[in-house]
Motif scaffolding. Structure first.
Motif, PDB file in Angstrom:
ATOM      1  N   LYS A 237     -92.593   0.517  66.201  1.00  0.00           N
ATOM      2  CA  LYS A 237     -92.917  -0.850  66.149  1.00  0.00           C
ATOM      3  C   LYS A 237     -91.591  -1.128  64.784  1.00  0.00           C
ATOM      4  O   LYS A 237     -91.463  -0.378  63.698  1.00  0.00           O
ATOM      5  N   PHE A 238     -92.028  -2.413  64.407  1.00  0.00           N
ATOM      6  CA  PHE A 238     -91.462  -2.949  63.375  1.00  0.00           C
ATOM      7  C   PHE A 238     -91.970  -3.874  62.416  1.00  0.00           C
ATOM      8  O   PHE A 238     -92.893  -4.739  62.931  1.00  0.00           O
ATOM      9  N   ASP A 239     -91.473  -3.928  61.306  1.00  0.00           N
ATOM     10  CA  ASP A 239     -92.096  -5.055  60.772  1.00  0.00           C
ATOM     11  C   ASP A 239     -92.166  -6.904  60.876  1.00  0.00           C
ATOM     12  O   ASP A 239     -90.635  -7.073  61.892  1.00  0.00           O
ATOM     13  N   PHE A 240     -92.410  -8.049  60.436  1.00  0.00           N
ATOM     14  CA  PHE A 240     -92.287  -9.610  60.863  1.00  0.00           C
ATOM     15  C   PHE A 240     -91.078  -9.597  60.551  1.00  0.00           C
ATOM     16  O   PHE A 240     -90.188  -8.792  59.399  1.00  0.00           O
ATOM     17  N   VAL A 331     -97.963  -5.490  68.331  1.00  0.00           N
ATOM     18  CA  VAL A 331     -97.722  -4.630  68.849  1.00  0.00           C
ATOM     19  C   VAL A 331     -96.344  -5.000  69.719  1.00  0.00           C
ATOM     20  O   VAL A 331     -95.617  -4.607  70.205  1.00  0.00           O
ATOM     21  N   ASN A 332     -95.880  -6.856  69.491  1.00  0.00           N
ATOM     22  CA  ASN A 332     -95.188  -7.244  70.706  1.00  0.00           C
ATOM     23  C   ASN A 332     -94.229  -7.191  69.673  1.00  0.00           C
ATOM     24  O   ASN A 332     -92.739  -6.499  70.545  1.00  0.00           O
ATOM     25  N   ARG A 333     -93.716  -6.424  68.086  1.00  0.00           N
ATOM     26  CA  ARG A 333     -93.037  -5.980  67.965  1.00  0.00           C
ATOM     27  C   ARG A 333     -92.392  -4.750  67.823  1.00  0.00           C
ATOM     28  O   ARG A 333     -92.610  -3.732  67.187  1.00  0.00           O
ATOM     29  N   ARG A 334     -92.036  -4.363  68.916  1.00  0.00           N
ATOM     30  CA  ARG A 334     -91.335  -3.572  69.199  1.00  0.00           C
ATOM     31  C   ARG A 334     -90.691  -2.977  70.139  1.00  0.00           C
ATOM     32  O   ARG A 334     -89.797  -3.945  70.489  1.00  0.00           O
TER      33      ARG A 334
END
Length: 344
Positions: A237-240, A331-334
């Protein structure tokens, strides 16, 4: 003498941190800095412009937001009258500093806001002159390495007790250390191989499968292990709006690398994704950067052959959660990947 002792203590602390074995930028990091600033005073106090010399220590609440405590002493604040010819004093402050750009070597602009308490003596007032100050600042930090940087910036000052404004311009050098360490996963279990100490061609001390050949992988009962398909999956996962791999994801990436190194015939494709915030073209590039960031960790840090790892970005085209909610977008930032192999 006091000036030398104060600066010596600050510089000594700075140099001492360079010997620490754990150095990292990011959330949880600490920055220690020594600085010198030119203090441009308000003309109503009839003081010459002087210097503020001191140091600061900061703590990163996130990889971008830092809280910093500072202390400095004034020098050369001489005035026009005999009563304020040799003005002495100090300032202690607390600043919130927001950094732009990715952590690591290179340039990071910043904005700051905070408050300070100033105390000076030998002015026109009787005793010491105290004032509470509001601070707004901006500047640039340049990280020569992951941990050593130089800084330049300006600070606007508002003196609440007198209602006047002043400003400072300064430079500093510092070190950044003590960020989150990479989590090391538990070692993978080693497969047991049947032994044949008496050289009779079969396993020793095997009750359930007495005819098991020597030097084969066996299960807990000593019987030949049945070949099966094994799989490892990765979900980072990644931060915005970030493409930097977070410290807590390194353990999962190492598990995938260990699996691929155990099964050298395997290969994988790491797939980058984004949420739906922002233009499609920007999110496509962001997803590609995320996939390449994970690939670089697999190849450069954990030794997986570069020809075995492909990276591709899908932008916002393949959501697995609702982009209308903050939790869904997180969840979608992956980045995803999976590898299969036939266990022996």
């Amino acid at each position: 003498m006091k000036r030398k002792n104060t600066l010596g203590a600050v510089i000594g602390s700075l140099i001492g941190t360079l010997s620490l074995s754990v150095l990292a930028q990011g959330q949880g990091a600490v920055e220690v800095e020594v600085f010198g600033k030119r203090y441009f005073t308000d003309s109503t106090r009839n003081m010459d412009d002087g210097n503020l010399l001191g140091g600061s220590i900061g703590y990163f609440l996130t990889e971008d937001l830092e809280l910093a405590l500072s202390y400095g002493e004034y020098h050369d604040l001489n005035g026009d009258a005999p009563v304020n010819k040799d003005i002495k004093g100090s300032a202690a402050g607390l600043d919130a500093i927001y950094h732009f750009g990715e952590p690591g070597p290179g340039l990071r602009p910043y904005l700051s806001a905070g408050a300070a308490h100033q105390s000076i003596s030998n002015t026109f007032t009787s005793g010491r002159d105290h004032t509470t100050q509001g601070l707004l600042g901006a500047g640039l930090k340049y990280y020569f390495t992951e941990n050593f940087y130089a800084r330049g910036g300006v600070d606007g000052i508002y003196n609440f007790d007198r209602g006047d404004s002043e400003w400072m311009a300064g430079v500093g050098v510092g070190v950044n250390f003590g960020g989150s360490q990479k989590a090391e996963p538990a070692p993978a279990p080693v497969a047991e191989v049947c032994a044949d100490s008496d050289n009779d061609g079969v396993c020793d001390n095997v009750d359930k499968c007495p005819d098991t050949p020597a030097n084969v992988t066996v299960d807990a009962d000593g019987c030949p292990a049945v070949a099966e398909v094994v799989r490892v999956e990765l979900d980072v996962k990644f931060d915005f709006d970030k493409s930097k791999v977070k410290e807590e994801s390194y353990g999962d990436i190492k598990n995938l690398a260990d699996f691929m190194n155990q099964y050298p015939a395997t290969s994988t494709t790491v797939e980058g994704h984004s949420d739906s915030v922002g233009p499609d073209a920007y999110n496509q590039k962001l997803s590609e950067r995320r996939a390449n960031a994970v690939r670089e960790v697999l190849v450069n840090q954990y030794g997986v052959g570069g020809e075995r790892v492909n990276a591709v970005g899908y932008g916002e085209s393949k959501p697995v959660a609702d982009n209308a909610t903050a939790d869904g977008r997180a969840v979608n930032r992956r980045v995803e990947a999976e590898v299969e192999a036939q266990a022996k």
